[in-house]
Design an enzyme around this catalytic site. Structure first.
Site, short mmCIF file in Angstrom:
data_model
loop_
_atom_site.label_atom_id
_atom_site.label_comp_id
_atom_site.label_asym_id
_atom_site.label_seq_id
_atom_site.Cartn_x
_atom_site.Cartn_y
_atom_site.Cartn_z
N HIS A 1 1.11 3.61 8.46
CA HIS A 1 0.13 4.51 9.06
C HIS A 1 0.83 5.64 9.79
O HIS A 1 1.99 5.49 10.21
CB HIS A 1 -0.79 3.77 10.03
CG HIS A 1 -1.75 2.83 9.36
ND1 HIS A 1 -2.77 3.26 8.55
CD2 HIS A 1 -1.84 1.47 9.39
CE1 HIS A 1 -3.46 2.21 8.11
NE2 HIS A 1 -2.91 1.11 8.60
N ASN B 1 -5.16 -7.06 9.64
CA ASN B 1 -6.35 -7.70 9.07
C ASN B 1 -5.95 -8.50 7.84
O ASN B 1 -5.48 -7.90 6.87
CB ASN B 1 -7.39 -6.63 8.69
CG ASN B 1 -8.70 -7.23 8.25
OD1 ASN B 1 -9.01 -8.37 8.58
ND2 ASN B 1 -9.48 -6.48 7.50
N HIS C 1 0.87 -1.18 0.00
CA HIS C 1 0.00 0.00 0.00
C HIS C 1 0.90 1.23 0.00
O HIS C 1 1.55 1.52 1.00
CB HIS C 1 -0.92 -0.01 1.22
CG HIS C 1 -1.82 -1.21 1.28
ND1 HIS C 1 -3.07 -1.23 0.72
CD2 HIS C 1 -1.62 -2.44 1.81
CE1 HIS C 1 -3.62 -2.42 0.91
NE2 HIS C 1 -2.76 -3.17 1.57
N ASP D 1 2.15 -7.08 2.50
CA ASP D 1 0.95 -6.31 2.84
C ASP D 1 1.38 -5.03 3.57
O ASP D 1 0.77 -4.62 4.56
CB ASP D 1 -0.02 -7.13 3.71
CG ASP D 1 -1.40 -6.48 3.81
OD1 ASP D 1 -1.65 -5.47 3.11
OD2 ASP D 1 -2.23 -6.97 4.61
#
Length: 429
Positions: A309, A278, A62, A305
């Site tokens: 943040h 998750n 991400h 993954d």
């Protein structure tokens, strides 16, 4: 320009190579791979005792750009990837705006080429705005460079939409990357449902929340003949469903993250929100099943993954914290230290899961040391010991539950297209 790597253990599973030898790079491409190469005019890098592999691929990251650049952007994500030993990264579509059309996909692809140190490949969303109700224009996104479709972060709850996605993607031989989660079973959950969720007083997420959606999507893949890829598998039941599907000839592949291979739900007892992911960290029996499946080859790829943040999004009550780990810079060392060196995983299987495994899923030419191919190379020093220090991360995301761990076996050189982009953890140029 000629660059000669000497004396490395060269591991290239796609070509069946595992030997001590030399590799020659000329004009940005692989010129020769042999047990011994001698040249008068070449820059020589001695890699005695080190492991030289095809450039590692992370098929699940991400990068947050566009829209959430305060968490990460393509530049910082690329630097993190290079430092972590990755030469190709594939970015998920949960940006703002969502990568659900050719324009946003082209923006990400072009931005990666201009600012990224590594190959940056976009993944388009399955549905418009990831809302789960209407298919995105797949053909338009493929033309713009998308190499897969996924609503990762949000499951496609409607079975008819998932069926249509598999059928449409099949026209382009495109894999559908599925985040398998039944929200009706997982809603408001904070960790794996089991002994420790009871002890810690946190609402649990049952393994069934993943498994029932995996079962549904496998059935739909069998119905349509489409290519299904299960993201971040975390349960033994999921593995059995995949095993059975393959025996029946259904086209299904899967990936696992380093944190699901290494940590159990017991780690949540610290209430450190960096352990919140998750799917959630699972119990020991699931972790053991994942390790065995990776070793036997049932699991095709290791993917980080990578989910960076902002500090405040993790420095809060556990139930309010965002899910995810900043994983690009620690993934290789974690697998080396926790699995390869102790003997749980063969080094060849690790390299395969980081190279030709994901390349085969995504239809990429990378992940192999072919003569004449661009020189994308990852070198690992199995003797380097370093402590995980988030303050030194290139990523904006410092959220990792592995902070302070001493790990052995780190990437020491990353080359992309014949250019060294990272060395000894430092970005070059």
């Amino acid at each position: 320009m000629k660059l000669l790597f000497k004396g490395a253990q060269i591991i290239d599973p796609a070509n069946g190579v595992n030997m001590v030898g030399d590799l020659l790079v000329e004009n940005g491409k692989i010129k020769a791979v042999d047990k011994e190469i001698n040249l008068d005019k070449a820059e020589i890098i001695d890699l005695t005792g080190k492991i030289l592999c095809p450039g590692f691929i992370d098929m699940h990251v991400h990068l947050r750009e566009p829209g959430f650049e305060y968490k990460e952007d393509i530049t910082t994500g690329s630097r993190a990837a290079a430092a972590g030993g990755f030469t190709t990264i594939c970015c998920m579509p949960n940006t703002s705006p969502v990568i659900d059309n050719g324009a946003v996909a082209s923006f990400v692809r072009d931005r990666g080429k201009r600012t990224g140190l590594v190959n940056v490949l976009p993944i388009g969303s399955i549905t418009k705005k990831q809302a789960g109700n209407e298919l995105s224009p797949v053909a338009e996104m493929v033309t713009a460079g998308c190499i897969a479709i996924s609503d990762d972060g949000k499951p496609v709850m409607r079975g008819d939409i998932m069926r249509n996605a598999l059928e449409y993607a099949k026209m382009f031989d495109l894999p559908v990357l599925a985040h398998c989660e039944d929200l009706n079973l997982s809603r408001d959950g904070q960790m794996h449902e089991g002994y420790y969720s009871t002890i810690y007083g946190l609402k649990g997420i049952p393994a069934a929340a993943e498994e029932v959606m995996v079962a549904r999507d496998i059935i739909l893949a069998g119905l349509t003949g489409g290519r299904l890829h299960i993201c971040h598998v975390s349960t033994s039941g999921t593995l059995e469903l995949i095993r059975q599907a393959r025996q029946e000839g259904i086209r299904v592949t899967c990936e696992v993250t380093p944190h699901h291979l290494i940590l159990t739900d017991q780690a949540v007892g610290s209430y450190d929100a960096d352990t919140k992911v998750n799917p959630p960290l699972r119990s020991l029996e699931h972790v053991q099943a994942l390790r065995e499946a990776l070793q036997e080859g049932l699991i095709d790829a290791i993917a980080t993954d990578h989910a960076p943040h902002q500090f405040e999004e993790k420095d809060c009550e556990y139930n309010l914290a965002m899910s995810g780990i900043s994983g690009l810079e620690t993934a290789v060392a974690l697998i080396m230290d926790c699995l390869v060196i102790p003997g749980y995983l063969d080094i060849e299987q690790m390299v395969k899961a980081f190279t030709c495994g994901p390349a085969a899923i995504l239809g990429l030419k990378q992940g192999r040391l072919d003569i004449g191919a661009p020189a994308d190379i990852t070198v690992i020093d199995p003797e380097i010991v370093k402590s995980v220090d988030p303050a030194q991360f290139n990523s904006k995301g410092k959220n990792t539950p592995f902070k302070g761990m001493n790990l052995k076996g780190w990437p020491c050189l990353t080359m992309v297209g014949g250019r060294i982009v990272a060395r000894d953890g430092q970005i070059m140029g």
